[in-house]
Motif scaffolding. Structure first.
Motif, PDB file in Angstrom:
ATOM      1  N   MET A  38       0.842  -1.190   0.000  1.00 47.64           N
ATOM      2  CA  MET A  38       0.000   0.000   0.000  1.00 47.64           C
ATOM      3  C   MET A  38       0.882   1.245   0.000  1.00 47.64           C
ATOM      4  O   MET A  38       1.925   1.275   0.649  1.00 47.64           O
ATOM      5  N   GLY A  39       0.448   2.253  -0.748  1.00 51.01           N
ATOM      6  CA  GLY A  39       1.194   3.501  -0.862  1.00 51.01           C
ATOM      7  C   GLY A  39       2.085   3.554  -2.086  1.00 51.01           C
ATOM      8  O   GLY A  39       2.527   4.635  -2.478  1.00 51.01           O
ATOM      9  N   GLN A  40       2.365   2.420  -2.705  1.00 43.80           N
ATOM     10  CA  GLN A  40       3.207   2.409  -3.897  1.00 43.80           C
ATOM     11  C   GLN A  40       2.465   3.009  -5.082  1.00 43.80           C
ATOM     12  O   GLN A  40       1.239   2.878  -5.201  1.00 43.80           O
ATOM     13  N   THR A  41       3.225   3.649  -5.968  1.00 43.09           N
ATOM     14  CA  THR A  41       2.671   4.115  -7.243  1.00 43.09           C
ATOM     15  C   THR A  41       3.571   3.601  -8.358  1.00 43.09           C
ATOM     16  O   THR A  41       4.765   3.352  -8.156  1.00 43.09           O
ATOM     17  N   TYR A  42       2.980   3.434  -9.526  1.00 47.07           N
ATOM     18  CA  TYR A  42       3.669   2.871 -10.684  1.00 47.07           C
ATOM     19  C   TYR A  42       3.444   3.764 -11.891  1.00 47.07           C
ATOM     20  O   TYR A  42       2.361   4.328 -12.056  1.00 47.07           O
ATOM     21  N   SER A  43       4.440   3.837 -12.761  1.00 50.04           N
ATOM     22  CA  SER A  43       4.266   4.550 -14.029  1.00 50.04           C
ATOM     23  C   SER A  43       3.481   3.648 -14.981  1.00 50.04           C
ATOM     24  O   SER A  43       3.385   2.424 -14.774  1.00 50.04           O
ATOM     25  N   LEU A  44       2.941   4.236 -16.034  1.00 51.58           N
ATOM     26  CA  LEU A  44       2.238   3.447 -17.042  1.00 51.58           C
ATOM     27  C   LEU A  44       3.174   2.409 -17.651  1.00 51.58           C
ATOM     28  O   LEU A  44       2.793   1.253 -17.844  1.00 51.58           O
ATOM     29  N   GLU A  45       4.413   2.798 -17.915  1.00 55.33           N
ATOM     30  CA  GLU A  45       5.371   1.858 -18.493  1.00 55.33           C
ATOM     31  C   GLU A  45       5.630   0.682 -17.549  1.00 55.33           C
ATOM     32  O   GLU A  45       5.685  -0.470 -17.988  1.00 55.33           O
TER      33      GLU A  45
END
Length: 154
Positions: free
Chosen positions: A51-58
């Motif tokens: 939880m809290g992680q974010t990811y780029s579209l790539e």
């Protein structure tokens, strides 16, 4: 999507699984809890998600491609009979969602390997529960996978 991963999906014959899986999983670049409380991100990725992680579209596209390759690998390892492209796509989507162990040890695979293609495809709608809760999204997904699976089955 990374061009080399896209090419590997085309070579593996599962590029058709991308829109199927992505359409049912949806894209969420920030980690969230799925309907049964499992940290999830991108196109349904759960491995290593906090939880809290974010990811780029790539990153999400690359995770999708890599996990689809793992899913089709499980289909290839566990299925001993020939599959048409629709069946391979349906079962790859299914494995992406339920995992290789659940797929390989299933009645679905036993029926499939016995040559009962229709019986195997008709097992898909039984897999609509997560932690004992029937999920509307899984009902729709399994119906679509079943229809695709039965395409070309006599």
């Amino acid at each position: 999507m990374n061009p080399s991963l896209r090419n590997r999906l085309v070579v593996a014959g599962i590029a058709a699984a991308v829109p199927l899986v992505a359409g049912f999983e949806g894209l969420r670049q920030k980690a969230y809890l799925d309907p049964v409380g499992i940290p999830t991100a991108c196109f349904g990725t759960t491995a290593g998600v906090r939880m809290g992680q974010t990811y780029s579209l790539e990153q999400c596209e690359n995770l999708l491609a890599a996990e689809l390759l793992q899913a089709t690998g499980a289909v290839s390892r566990c299925v001993t009979v020939p599959l048409n492209s629709n069946q391979r796509t349906a079962f790859t989507s299914f494995v992406y969602n339920v995992g290789p162990q659940n797929f390989c040890g299933s009645t679905l695979v036993r029926k499939l390997n016995a040559g009962d293609y229709a019986g195997a495809c008709n097992e898909l709608p039984r897999w609509t529960y997560a932690k004992g809760v029937e999920l509307p999204g899984l009902i729709k997904r399994r119906a679509a996978e079943r229809q695709l699976c039965l395409s070309g089955v006599s």
